[in-house]
Design a protein around this motif. Structure first.
Motif, PDB file in Angstrom:
ATOM      1  N   LYS A 110       0.830  -1.207   0.000  1.00 25.24           N
ATOM      2  CA  LYS A 110       0.000   0.000   0.000  1.00 25.24           C
ATOM      3  C   LYS A 110       0.868   1.262   0.000  1.00 25.24           C
ATOM      4  CE  LYS A 110      -3.962  -2.168   2.288  1.00 25.24           C
ATOM      5  NZ  LYS A 110      -4.772  -2.243   3.537  1.00 25.24           N
ATOM      6  N   GLU A 111       1.987   1.209   0.725  1.00 18.38           N
ATOM      7  CA  GLU A 111       2.907   2.339   0.771  1.00 18.38           C
ATOM      8  C   GLU A 111       3.508   2.603  -0.608  1.00 18.38           C
ATOM      9  OE1 GLU A 111       6.719   3.811   3.505  1.00 18.38           O
ATOM     10  OE2 GLU A 111       6.244   1.670   3.336  1.00 18.38           O
ATOM     11  N   ILE A 112       3.905   1.542  -1.297  1.00 19.50           N
ATOM     12  CA  ILE A 112       4.466   1.670  -2.649  1.00 19.50           C
ATOM     13  C   ILE A 112       3.416   2.222  -3.617  1.00 19.50           C
ATOM     14  CG2 ILE A 112       5.391   0.374  -4.607  1.00 19.50           C
ATOM     15  CD1 ILE A 112       6.673  -1.540  -2.518  1.00 19.50           C
ATOM     16  N   ASP A 113       2.216   1.652  -3.541  1.00 19.39           N
ATOM     17  CA  ASP A 113       1.142   2.106  -4.433  1.00 19.39           C
ATOM     18  C   ASP A 113       0.817   3.580  -4.199  1.00 19.39           C
ATOM     19  OD1 ASP A 113       0.958  -0.365  -5.575  1.00 19.39           O
ATOM     20  OD2 ASP A 113      -0.792  -1.012  -4.423  1.00 19.39           O
ATOM     21  N   GLY A 114       0.829   3.994  -2.928  1.00 17.96           N
ATOM     22  CA  GLY A 114       0.533   5.388  -2.601  1.00 17.96           C
ATOM     23  C   GLY A 114       1.564   6.330  -3.186  1.00 17.96           C
ATOM     24  N   ALA A 115       2.846   5.959  -3.094  1.00 17.23           N
ATOM     25  CA  ALA A 115       3.912   6.787  -3.660  1.00 17.23           C
ATOM     26  C   ALA A 115       3.798   6.844  -5.179  1.00 17.23           C
ATOM     27  CB  ALA A 115       5.273   6.232  -3.243  1.00 17.23           C
ATOM     28  N   TYR A 116       3.430   5.721  -5.794  1.00 21.96           N
ATOM     29  CA  TYR A 116       3.301   5.673  -7.259  1.00 21.96           C
ATOM     30  C   TYR A 116       2.190   6.605  -7.744  1.00 21.96           C
ATOM     31  CZ  TYR A 116       2.874   3.742 -11.964  1.00 21.96           C
ATOM     32  OH  TYR A 116       2.823   3.587 -13.329  1.00 21.96           O
ATOM     33  N   SER A 138      11.807   9.280  -5.666  1.00 18.45           N
ATOM     34  CA  SER A 138      12.410   9.660  -4.389  1.00 18.45           C
ATOM     35  C   SER A 138      12.137   8.592  -3.329  1.00 18.45           C
ATOM     36  CB  SER A 138      11.855  11.002  -3.930  1.00 18.45           C
ATOM     37  OG  SER A 138      12.347  11.338  -2.648  1.00 18.45           O
ATOM     38  N   PHE A 139      10.891   8.122  -3.293  1.00 18.91           N
ATOM     39  CA  PHE A 139      10.513   7.057  -2.362  1.00 18.91           C
ATOM     40  C   PHE A 139      11.337   5.796  -2.627  1.00 18.91           C
ATOM     41  CE2 PHE A 139       8.068   3.128  -1.966  1.00 18.91           C
ATOM     42  CZ  PHE A 139       7.756   3.130  -0.617  1.00 18.91           C
ATOM     43  N   ALA A 140      11.492   5.435  -3.911  1.00 12.76           N
ATOM     44  CA  ALA A 140      12.224   4.218  -4.284  1.00 12.76           C
ATOM     45  C   ALA A 140      13.688   4.304  -3.866  1.00 12.76           C
ATOM     46  CB  ALA A 140      12.115   3.986  -5.790  1.00 12.76           C
ATOM     47  N   ARG A 141      14.303   5.482  -4.070  1.00 16.33           N
ATOM     48  CA  ARG A 141      15.712   5.639  -3.685  1.00 16.33           C
ATOM     49  C   ARG A 141      15.887   5.447  -2.182  1.00 16.33           C
ATOM     50  NH1 ARG A 141      15.770   9.610  -7.897  1.00 16.33           N
ATOM     51  NH2 ARG A 141      15.034  11.207  -6.444  1.00 16.33           N
ATOM     52  N   LYS A 171      13.876   3.839  -0.138  1.00 17.92           N
ATOM     53  CA  LYS A 171      13.574   2.455   0.217  1.00 17.92           C
ATOM     54  C   LYS A 171      14.740   1.531  -0.105  1.00 17.92           C
ATOM     55  CE  LYS A 171      10.172   1.109   1.550  1.00 17.92           C
ATOM     56  NZ  LYS A 171       9.719   0.791   2.935  1.00 17.92           N
ATOM     57  N   ILE A 172      15.335   1.712  -1.261  1.00 15.99           N
ATOM     58  CA  ILE A 172      16.476   0.881  -1.654  1.00 15.99           C
ATOM     59  C   ILE A 172      17.655   1.112  -0.713  1.00 15.99           C
ATOM     60  CG2 ILE A 172      18.229   0.539  -3.452  1.00 15.99           C
ATOM     61  CD1 ILE A 172      15.952   1.073  -5.497  1.00 15.99           C
ATOM     62  N   GLU A 173      17.895   2.368  -0.343  1.00 15.25           N
ATOM     63  CA  GLU A 173      18.987   2.671   0.580  1.00 15.25           C
ATOM     64  C   GLU A 173      18.742   2.035   1.945  1.00 15.25           C
ATOM     65  OE1 GLU A 173      22.581   3.657   1.672  1.00 15.25           O
ATOM     66  OE2 GLU A 173      21.806   3.992  -0.358  1.00 15.25           O
ATOM     67  N   SER A 174      17.478   2.052   2.391  1.00 14.45           N
ATOM     68  CA  SER A 174      17.167   1.430   3.685  1.00 14.45           C
ATOM     69  C   SER A 174      17.388  -0.076   3.632  1.00 14.45           C
ATOM     70  CB  SER A 174      15.724   1.739   4.102  1.00 14.45           C
ATOM     71  OG  SER A 174      14.793   1.035   3.308  1.00 14.45           O
ATOM     72  N   TRP A 175      17.065  -0.693   2.480  1.00 14.51           N
ATOM     73  CA  TRP A 175      17.320  -2.134   2.325  1.00 14.51           C
ATOM     74  C   TRP A 175      18.817  -2.423   2.338  1.00 14.51           C
ATOM     75  CZ3 TRP A 175      13.422  -2.607  -2.310  1.00 14.51           C
ATOM     76  CH2 TRP A 175      12.118  -2.662  -1.811  1.00 14.51           C
ATOM     77  N   LYS A 176      19.595  -1.556   1.676  1.00  4.98           N
ATOM     78  CA  LYS A 176      21.042  -1.741   1.665  1.00  4.98           C
ATOM     79  C   LYS A 176      21.607  -1.646   3.079  1.00  4.98           C
ATOM     80  CE  LYS A 176      22.048  -0.023  -3.017  1.00  4.98           C
ATOM     81  NZ  LYS A 176      22.700   1.075  -3.780  1.00  4.98           N
TER      82      LYS A 176
END
Length: 261
Positions: free
Chosen positions: A229-235, A244-247, A249-254
C-alpha cells in the motif's frame, strides 16, 4: 526483579568488536560476556581492556590488579571470571554456573565451538559473521546441519545463488525435504522454472502442489500488505515522488543488509 546500579559510567566506551557493541560500564560488559560466552575471544582480558577500566571507568586498583595478573601469566578463565565477579552483575551461584558453561564450551571440538559461535551470531542478526563461523565449522567437519545453517545465513544476506547451492548440496547429500522446499521457493523468486526440476521430480506426488498453494497464498497476502500500500501510494503521487521514495527504500534495504554482515 533486582535493580542493579552501575558503579561507574565510562568517559569513553569500550568497543566490543565481536558484538559490534559500545560498552559503558563493567555491568554492561559482564552482561554481554555472560549472555554470549561462545563469542568471547581468546585473551579477551588484555592490556587494552585493563587500560580502559583504569582510564575510562576510573577503576585504577582493579585495572592494575588485572594487569599484574596478566604479567604473571594468569589463566584466561580466571581473568575472565575475576572480571565478571568484580562487576557485581551476577550472583555467586550464577557466576559458578557460567564458569561450568565455560568449561563445557572448551570441552567441545573446534568444529562444535565454531558452530555454536555461529548460532550466537545468527541470533543477534549478524548473519555474515555467523556464515563465516558455520563455514569454519564445516571445514573442520561436514554435516547436513551445518550446510543447512550456511544456506539460512545466505538467505538472510540475500545471496540467493549461494543459498541455492547450499540447499542443492544438502538435498543431494541427505535428500532433505526442507532443502527441496527452499529450492522450490528460491526457483519461484529468482531462477528459471526448470532449474531444479530433477530435484522436484524425485519428490512424492502432491508435495510441490502444496508448496505452490503456499506460494500463491503468500503473493495474495503481499498484495494487501502495508508495504504494498505504501508503494502504491507513492506511485499514485507521480514520478518524482515515486522515484524519491524508491531511492530511500532501496537505501534502507542496503543498510539493513549491511547490518547483517
Amino acid at each position: 526483579m533486582a535493580l542493579i546500579l552501575c558503579k561507574a559510567e565510562a568517559k569513553t566506551p569500550y568497543y566490543y568488536e565481536r558484538l559490534d557493541l559500545h560498552i559503558y560500564s563493567l555491568e554492561e560488559l559482564a552482561y554481554a560476556l555472560g549472555h554470549y560466552l561462545y563469542l568471547v575471544p581468546e585473551h579477551f582480558v588484555g592490556k587494552e581492556l585493563c587500560h580502559w577500566i583504569i582510564d575510562s571507568l576510573g577503576e585504577q586498583t582493579f585495572g592494575e590488579k588485572l594487569l599484574s595478573l596478566i604479567e604473571m601469566g594468569e589463566k584466561e578463565e580466571r581473568l575472565l571470571f575475576r572480571l565478571i565477579r568484580e562487576s557485581g552483575y551476577y550472583t555467586e551461584k550464577e557466576v559458578d554456573e557460567l564458569s561450568m558453561e565455560w568449561r563445557r564450551i572448551h570441552a567441545l571440538s573446534e568444529a562444535e565451538r565454531r558452530e555454536k559461535m555461529g548460532d550466537s551470531l545468527f541470533s543477534l542478526g549478524k548473519y555474515g559473521k555467523a556464515l563465516d563461523a558455520y563455514q569454519d565449522a564445516l571445514h573442520f567437519e561436514e554435516n547436513g546441519r551445518r550446510i543447512r545453517k550456511i544456506g539460512e545465513s545466505y538467505i538472510h544476506t540475500k545471496e540467493f545463488q549461494r543459498a541455492a547451492e547450499s540447499y542443492r548440496k544438502l538435498y543431494e547429500r541427505n535428500h532433505d525435504k526442507m532443502a527441496a522446499r527452499r529450492l522450490y521457493f528460491l526457483s519461484k523468486m529468482c531462477f528459471p522454472k526448470d532449474k531444479f526440476k530433477d530435484v522436484f521430480s524425485e519428490l512424492d506426488e502432491g508435495v510441490t502442489d502444496s508448496w505452490e498453494k503456499e506460494w500463491e497464498d503468500s503473493l495474495k497476502a503481499a498484495r494487501v500488505s502495508s508495504e504494498r500500500k505504501e508503494i502504491d501510494g507513492a506511485y499514485r503521487e507521480g514520478k518524482e515522488v515515486f522515484l524519491s521514495f524508491a531511492r530511500k527504500k532501496i537505501e534502507s534495504w542496503k543498510e539493513e543488509i549491511r547490518g547483517r554482515a
